[in-house]
Design an enzyme around this catalytic site. Structure first.
Site, short mmCIF file in Angstrom:
data_model
loop_
_atom_site.label_atom_id
_atom_site.label_comp_id
_atom_site.label_asym_id
_atom_site.label_seq_id
_atom_site.Cartn_x
_atom_site.Cartn_y
_atom_site.Cartn_z
N TYR A 161 1.62 -12.77 -6.86
CA TYR A 161 1.99 -11.39 -7.17
C TYR A 161 2.14 -10.48 -5.96
O TYR A 161 3.13 -9.76 -5.85
CB TYR A 161 0.94 -10.80 -8.14
CG TYR A 161 1.00 -9.30 -8.33
CD1 TYR A 161 2.13 -8.71 -8.88
CD2 TYR A 161 -0.06 -8.48 -7.98
CE1 TYR A 161 2.20 -7.33 -9.06
CE2 TYR A 161 -0.01 -7.11 -8.16
CZ TYR A 161 1.12 -6.54 -8.70
OH TYR A 161 1.19 -5.20 -8.88
N GLY B 292 0.83 -1.20 0.00
CA GLY B 292 0.00 0.00 0.00
C GLY B 292 0.86 1.24 0.00
O GLY B 292 1.76 1.37 0.83
#
Length: 491
Positions: free
Chosen positions: A272, A53
């Protein structure tokens, strides 16, 4: 007492053009280590989890009954400096780095969320996404809870506060609240009495436990093992699905609060999201991604002169593809690692020139070559098409794209920022049609069976709903309709 610092309120850190990748929700970190510099250790833990993030970051430290909280929009290195960290003493800390999924990208939605109760204030950091947020918020609003944000994370925090204010202690209050939550949640919760780590009954988002190497009675919680490595902590184990760990001066205690936990780790964490140096199932994810590439080569080999990966996430699978096929691996694209998320938008001319701001081709490597380019996924197809164009302009005579996951056909409701279904290219087009749209000579995806086979684990222990539409946690009809645009008639 609460020391809160906010310095900017940007509406969004998103670039003007949406990413062609699925975005992870958040990274969480917690540490219980009296006599250690917990603020600085948390800073470095978040630094290692930055990939999860990039919109906002925050840390809350506990100094007796005082919480020192600092959170802002921006990268971890932009939000904190030595001066700020020195003003955040404490014996334990909770940290968070955020990409918005539920709730817009504004500083008010940054975490940790701090809420007051009859037993004092606590801080909560959340990775994941609830599917019953509206119902839970409506229940809490009837109890006069004053929401300050639009996030599901604050709803979890208020549910804990309500249980505590109704007479329960921290432990029972957290368990009561978690039983009201449906969906994905990995939580780190700091209270005046101790530190908690909690996972939902399916363990959709990861959460690990570590010990500080120089003091095995000092514990660390992190979304991934790379958050432990950076501060020299030793990996102990995962928090189990449906488990709450309670860390105090007495040590660590475990409570299995869910009646029938069933592990459903998000398979995209392995493909991923998580860093390749993070460990899951006793091996690095780099090793798993090598196997994905080898399996991909078995399923979709084509004659070519070189194999290359899309930096950085496609590289391990590309190396695996090269190993299995015998076709040489080479770097064909160089990534500018300092682009990140910028407030300065490129000019229209720069946008039209493609993605060279992030990736630049090596012309002498590519010229005259038949190229296999490996990536981990295709979501919308816009970036893939630009990549193919860039390789051809650099002199590649053929471009064959191989994807180390199946086609993404369904949106996620458990903490990944995905489009509505009609914006997912594989939901509306066949593989052949996608290949024509991105202008490759051939396109092939890894099979769903091959992806799960490469894990070496029970295939039923993963959530792969973005590939199959088989959601392990029931999604309310209204929420389903908001994203499953192609299935309105059936839902």
């Amino acid at each position: 007492m609460q020391d809160v610092s906010h310095s900017m309120d940007m509406r969004s850190l998103h670039p003007s053009e949406p990413s062609d990748k699925q975005e992870e929700a958040c990274g969480v970190f917690g540490i219980y280590a009296p006599a250690e510099d917990v603020a600085k250790l948390t800073y470095f833990g978040l630094y290692a989890l930055q990939h999860r993030g990039q919109e906002s970051a925050g840390i809350a430290t506990f100094d007796g009954t005082t919480i020192h909280l600092h959170k802002e929009m921006g990268l971890v290195s932009q939000v904190f400096n030595e001066s700020i960290l020195q003003q955040m003493p404490g014996r334990m800390a909770v940290g968070h780095t955020r990409y918005s999924t539920t709730g817009s990208s504004r500083v008010v939605n940054a975490q940790p969320a701090v809420v007051e109760t009859r037993l004092g204030s606590f801080a909560l950091a959340h990775n994941g996404n609830l599917v019953n947020t509206k119902a839970l918020r409506d229940e809490l609003l009837q109890r006069q809870c004053n929401f300050n944000t639009t996030t599901d994370s604050e709803a979890i925090a208020f549910a804990i506060a309500e249980a505590v204010n109704d007479g329960e202690d921290w432990l029972d209050g957290a368990i009561t609240a978690c039983k009201r939550c449906h969906g994905a949640f990995s939580l780190v919760v700091g209270t005046p009495a101790g530190l908690m780590g909690v996972r939902d009954p399916n363990g959709i988002r990861p959460l690990v436990i570590g010990t500080l190497g120089n003091n095995p009675h000092r514990y660390v919680l992190a979304s991934e093992t790379c958050g432990l490595d950076i501060i020299g902590a030793e990996y102990l184990r995962d928090v189990e699905p449906g488990e709450l760990v309670w860390i105090t001066e007495a040590g660590i205690a475990s409570y299995h609060w869910a009646q029938q936990p069933q592990r459903k780790l998000c398979i995209f964490e392995m493909i991923y999201f998580a860093r390749p140096d993070s460990v899951m199932h006793n091996e690095s994810l780099y090793t798993y991604r090598l196997r994905l590439g080898r399996q991909l080569a078995k399923e979709s080999l084509v004659e070519a002169d070189m194999v290359m990966g899309v930096p950085d996430s496609g590289i391990p699978a590309a190396i695996g593809f090269s190993q299995a096929s015998g076709i040489p691996y080479a770097e064909g694209l160089i990534k500018n690692r300092y682009v990140g998320r910028t407030f300065i938008q490129p000019t229209q001319m720069m946008r039209e020139s493609g993605i060279k701001m992030k990736l630049n081709p090596l012309r002498d490597v590519l010229a005259g070559k038949r190229v296999i380019i490996v990536d981990d996924s295709i979501v919308r197809g816009t970036t893939s098409r630009k990549l193919v164009k860039t390789l051809r302009e650099a002199g590649a005579t053929e471009v064959h794209m191989r994807i180390s996951s199946p086609p993404v056909t369904h949106p996620c409701f458990y903490g990944i920022d995905t489009d509505n279904q009609d914006q997912l290219i594989a939901a509306t087009k066949s593989v052949e049609e996608i290949g024509k749209q991105i202008e490759v000579d051939s396109l092939a995806y890894l099979s769903w069976e091959g992806m799960l086979l490469a894990t070496g684990e029970d295939p039923n222990s993963f959530c792969s709903a973005c590939f199959t539409g088989d959601y392990p946690v029931v999604v309310p009809e209204l929420l389903k309709r908001s994203k499953l645009m192609l299935e309105k008639s059936s839902v």
